[in-house]
Write a protein that holds these residues in place. Structure first.
Motif, mmCIF file in Angstrom:
data_model
loop_
_atom_site.group_PDB
_atom_site.id
_atom_site.type_symbol
_atom_site.label_atom_id
_atom_site.label_comp_id
_atom_site.label_asym_id
_atom_site.label_seq_id
_atom_site.Cartn_x
_atom_site.Cartn_y
_atom_site.Cartn_z
ATOM 1 N N GLY A 46 0.812 -1.226 0.000
ATOM 2 C CA GLY A 46 0.000 0.000 0.000
ATOM 3 C C GLY A 46 0.842 1.271 0.000
ATOM 4 O O GLY A 46 0.310 2.371 -0.155
ATOM 5 N N GLY A 297 -6.924 -6.040 1.337
ATOM 6 C CA GLY A 297 -5.593 -5.472 1.118
ATOM 7 C C GLY A 297 -4.471 -6.457 1.372
ATOM 8 O O GLY A 297 -4.676 -7.670 1.378
ATOM 9 N N VAL A 324 -10.898 -12.357 -2.372
ATOM 10 C CA VAL A 324 -9.439 -12.503 -2.328
ATOM 11 C C VAL A 324 -9.058 -13.099 -0.977
ATOM 12 O O VAL A 324 -9.193 -12.451 0.065
ATOM 13 C CB VAL A 324 -8.727 -11.140 -2.508
ATOM 14 N N TRP A 356 -4.917 -13.289 -5.106
ATOM 15 C CA TRP A 356 -4.629 -11.862 -5.333
ATOM 16 C C TRP A 356 -5.291 -11.464 -6.645
ATOM 17 O O TRP A 356 -5.210 -12.203 -7.623
ATOM 18 C CB TRP A 356 -3.114 -11.639 -5.395
ATOM 19 N N GLY A 376 -8.373 0.309 3.718
ATOM 20 C CA GLY A 376 -7.053 0.897 3.501
ATOM 21 C C GLY A 376 -7.274 2.100 2.587
ATOM 22 O O GLY A 376 -8.227 2.109 1.795
ATOM 23 N N TRP A 377 -6.426 3.117 2.676
ATOM 24 C CA TRP A 377 -6.711 4.342 1.920
ATOM 25 C C TRP A 377 -6.684 4.101 0.406
ATOM 26 O O TRP A 377 -7.506 4.634 -0.335
ATOM 27 C CB TRP A 377 -5.769 5.475 2.321
ATOM 28 N N ASN A 378 -5.741 3.275 -0.073
ATOM 29 C CA ASN A 378 -5.702 3.023 -1.521
ATOM 30 C C ASN A 378 -7.009 2.377 -1.979
ATOM 31 O O ASN A 378 -7.607 2.800 -2.970
ATOM 32 C CB ASN A 378 -4.534 2.104 -1.896
ATOM 33 N N SER A 379 -7.438 1.353 -1.252
ATOM 34 C CA SER A 379 -8.667 0.650 -1.652
ATOM 35 C C SER A 379 -9.860 1.599 -1.609
ATOM 36 O O SER A 379 -10.720 1.587 -2.501
ATOM 37 C CB SER A 379 -8.922 -0.542 -0.728
ATOM 38 N N GLU A 382 -9.648 3.939 -4.580
ATOM 39 C CA GLU A 382 -9.880 3.190 -5.828
ATOM 40 C C GLU A 382 -11.368 2.900 -6.004
ATOM 41 O O GLU A 382 -11.907 2.979 -7.111
ATOM 42 C CB GLU A 382 -9.067 1.883 -5.803
HETATM 43 N N1 UDP Z 1 -4.612 -4.962 -4.153
HETATM 44 C C1 UDP Z 1 -4.533 -5.681 -5.333
HETATM 45 N N2 UDP Z 1 -5.070 -6.916 -5.365
HETATM 46 C C2 UDP Z 1 -5.676 -7.506 -4.303
HETATM 47 C C3 UDP Z 1 -5.762 -6.765 -3.106
HETATM 48 C C4 UDP Z 1 -5.231 -5.487 -3.061
HETATM 49 O O1 UDP Z 1 -4.005 -5.181 -6.329
HETATM 50 O O2 UDP Z 1 -6.117 -8.649 -4.418
HETATM 51 C C5 UDP Z 1 -4.004 -3.605 -4.110
HETATM 52 C C6 UDP Z 1 -5.069 -2.525 -4.032
HETATM 53 O O3 UDP Z 1 -5.479 -2.156 -5.340
HETATM 54 C C7 UDP Z 1 -4.372 -1.418 -3.280
HETATM 55 C C8 UDP Z 1 -3.338 -2.127 -2.429
HETATM 56 O O4 UDP Z 1 -3.251 -3.469 -2.922
HETATM 57 O O5 UDP Z 1 -3.720 -0.528 -4.184
HETATM 58 C C9 UDP Z 1 -3.730 -2.208 -0.972
HETATM 59 O O6 UDP Z 1 -3.570 -0.954 -0.376
HETATM 60 P P1 UDP Z 1 -4.541 -0.451 0.774
HETATM 61 O O7 UDP Z 1 -4.065 0.901 1.178
HETATM 62 O O8 UDP Z 1 -5.945 -0.550 0.353
HETATM 63 O O9 UDP Z 1 -4.352 -1.512 1.933
HETATM 64 P P2 UDP Z 1 -3.068 -2.104 2.684
HETATM 65 O O10 UDP Z 1 -2.627 -3.279 1.901
HETATM 66 O O11 UDP Z 1 -2.023 -1.017 2.772
HETATM 67 O O12 UDP Z 1 -3.639 -2.490 4.015
#
Ligand code: UDP
Length: 481
Positions: A46, A297, A324, A356, A376-379, A382
């Motif tokens: 992330g 995540g 996932v 994944w 999570g901030w990315n999720s 997105e």
């Molecule tokens: N992600 C992905 N495939 C998955 C799960 C997560 O590509 O099966 C990516 C998702 O798009 C995001 C990142 O992993 O960009 C996870 O970041 P997030 O901040 O949401 O959570 P963290 O993993 O830091 O807890």
């Protein structure tokens, strides 16, 4: 405007600038042949992804990019032939990395190596500025001692960051560490509306002192920076940015969403795990907006009991789902071995499980109707960019705060649990969001938010503008350096 007028080969660039140049000579040299930026991602998915996205954006603006990274979770340099990758031999091993101490450990290891590493780099190659993850809080002092300007890329939203900066006060008030007495959990934190005590980024009490140490380091790192880049959008957190600008004097650059600067398919370049493409072929066979996508995540872990409740809640909802189940989602488990007997047969045709997924492509797929996420901030970002309503299950750090925003400020999701996760509650929440009126209203609000999020990158939009300002700011930093 940028002082880097022409692009030249990376190696040539390095050789051009010899060790004994004075700063003024270096400055002139950089003006003639280009600006180099050194970016330091923190080695978790992330954090790596937004940093590499930022690197790609700045590269398109003409900067040369060097990435300094840990030997743990190393990005794949062959996916980025346009960058120079330098690995710090920090010797972080897999068992060390899975401990709660990873952040402290990396900072301790890097602290002893990074100054010489950067000094050597500087001696052979001028650097306009360092762009680092504030979790690498050992870097601020080092950059200062080398007179190297440093900007940070915040991978959280603004409200959780404000909560982190308020940690000493929150502790003094007795709000932290969590959990405090049940009677106080519903109290509103007056300094941080709309947060209630239960939304504060806490940590398991047994880890609180370490968490506090990390948060203090991270906040200080932000305070010592010459600017903060946000993977966020000004319009999403308007009042938060206003307050932030009153509290901090350094410039702020909300240039997100970083993943939207490039085609969705290119997102896999930074993925640390192999993406299972069957996610997409399975989605292709589903009805529009019918599927619940479930992913927590790259980091969080749940208990075996919660895992089983999830499985039955999904099955009982009778809605198609893409789940996932990453290695380690339940501590010590590889992936599917903990599923109840007969579960897979039970959900055949209705559920698809992968280790994944190509998440950005999944969220952009017309078959996806909701995202059950850990926030999570990315999720979260997105999901907003693709207009997908959320089922929120925050577990750790800033996730509670993000979820609060989703459910109470933007009102584009529902929270699925409070104290425990139960299959009946899961089933009800999924139905509410997928088939009931409440879900319809949430979807409508989400589409408006999506529109906002996607407008900001267009010419004249807030993020477009902030990126222009960032480019010009870095160029001037460099010229003064
Ligand atoms: N992600 C992905 N495939 C998955 C799960 C997560 O590509 O099966 C990516 C998702 O798009 C995001 C990142 O992993 O960009 C996870 O970041 P997030 O901040 O949401 O959570 P963290 O993993 O830091 O807890």
């Amino acid at each position: 405007m940028p002082c880097f007028k022409q692009r030249i080969d990376n190696n040539h660039y390095t050789k051009e600038i010899s060790e004994d140049k004075t700063r003024e000579e270096r400055r002139k040299m950089v003006q003639q042949i280009g600006c180099r930026l050194v970016l330091c991602p923190f080695p978790l998915q992330g954090h790596i992804t937004p940093m590499l996205q930022l690197a790609s954006i700045l590269h398109t603006k003409g900067f040369f990019i060097t990435i300094i990274h840990s030997n743990y979770n190393s990005p794949n340099p062959s996916n980025y032939p346009q960058f120079t990758f330098l690995q710090i031999p920090d010797g972080i091993s897999e068992p060390e990395a899975s401990s709660f101490d990873l952040i402290i450990l990396i900072n301790n290891r890097w602290e002893t190596i990074i100054k010489d590493f950067l000094a050597k780099l500087l001696s052979e190659d001028p650097i306009a500025c360092l762009i680092s993850d504030p979790l690498l809080y050992c870097l601020g002092g080092v950059a200062d001692s080398l007179l190297l300007p440093k900007i940070v890329l915040s991978s959280s939203a603004v409200l959780p960051f404000r909560a982190f900066t308020a940690f000493p006060l929150l502790r003094e008030r007795g709000y932290l560490p969590l959990p405090i007495q049940d009677s106080r959990l519903e109290e509103t934190v007056v300094e941080l509306p709309p947060l209630q005590v239960k939304d504060l980024p806490g940590a398991d009490v047994s880890h609180f002192e370490k968490f506090y140490q990390v948060v203090s380091g991270m906040v200080k790192e932000n305070e010592m920076s010459s600017g903060i880049i946000w993977n966020s959008i000004a319009e999403l957190e308007e009042s938060e940015f206003t307050i932030l600008r009153q509290e901090f004097s350094m410039p702020m650059f909300p240039i997100g969403p970083l993943h939207k600067y490039f085609p969705t398919a290119s997102s896999s370049a930074s993925s640390l795990l192999a993406e299972d493409r069957s996610s997409i072929s399975w989605l292709d066979k589903q009805q529009p907006k019918s599927v619940v996508y479930v992913s927590f995540g790259s980091l969080v872990a749940i208990s075996e009991t919660e895992f089983l409740e999830m499985a039955w809640g999904l099955a009982n909802s009778k809605q198609p789902f893409l789940w996932v189940v990453r290695p380690g989602l339940v501590h010590g488990s590889e992936s599917l071995e903990l599923l109840p007997k007969g579960f897979l047969e039970n959900v055949r045709g209705m559920g698809h499980l992968v280790k994944w997924a190509p998440q950005l492509e999944v969220l952009a797929h017309p078959a996806v109707g909701a995202f059950w996420t850990h926030n999570g901030w990315n999720s979260t970002l997105e999901s907003i960019c693709e207009g997908v309503p959320m089922i929120c299950m925050p577990l750790f750090a800033d996730q509670n705060v993000n979820a609060k925003y989703v459910t109470h400020v933007w009102r584009v999701g529902l929270k699925v649990w409070n104290k425990s996760l139960e299959r009946a509650e899961i089933e009800t929440t999924i139905k509410k969001i997928m088939v009931e009126n409440e879900g319809k209203e949430i979807r409508e609000r989400m589409l408006i938010l999506k529109e906002k999020a996607n407008l900001c990158l267009k010419q004249g939009g807030s993020s477009y503008q902030a990126l222009e300002e960032l480019v010009s700011y870095i160029s001037n930093l460099q010229c003064n350096h």
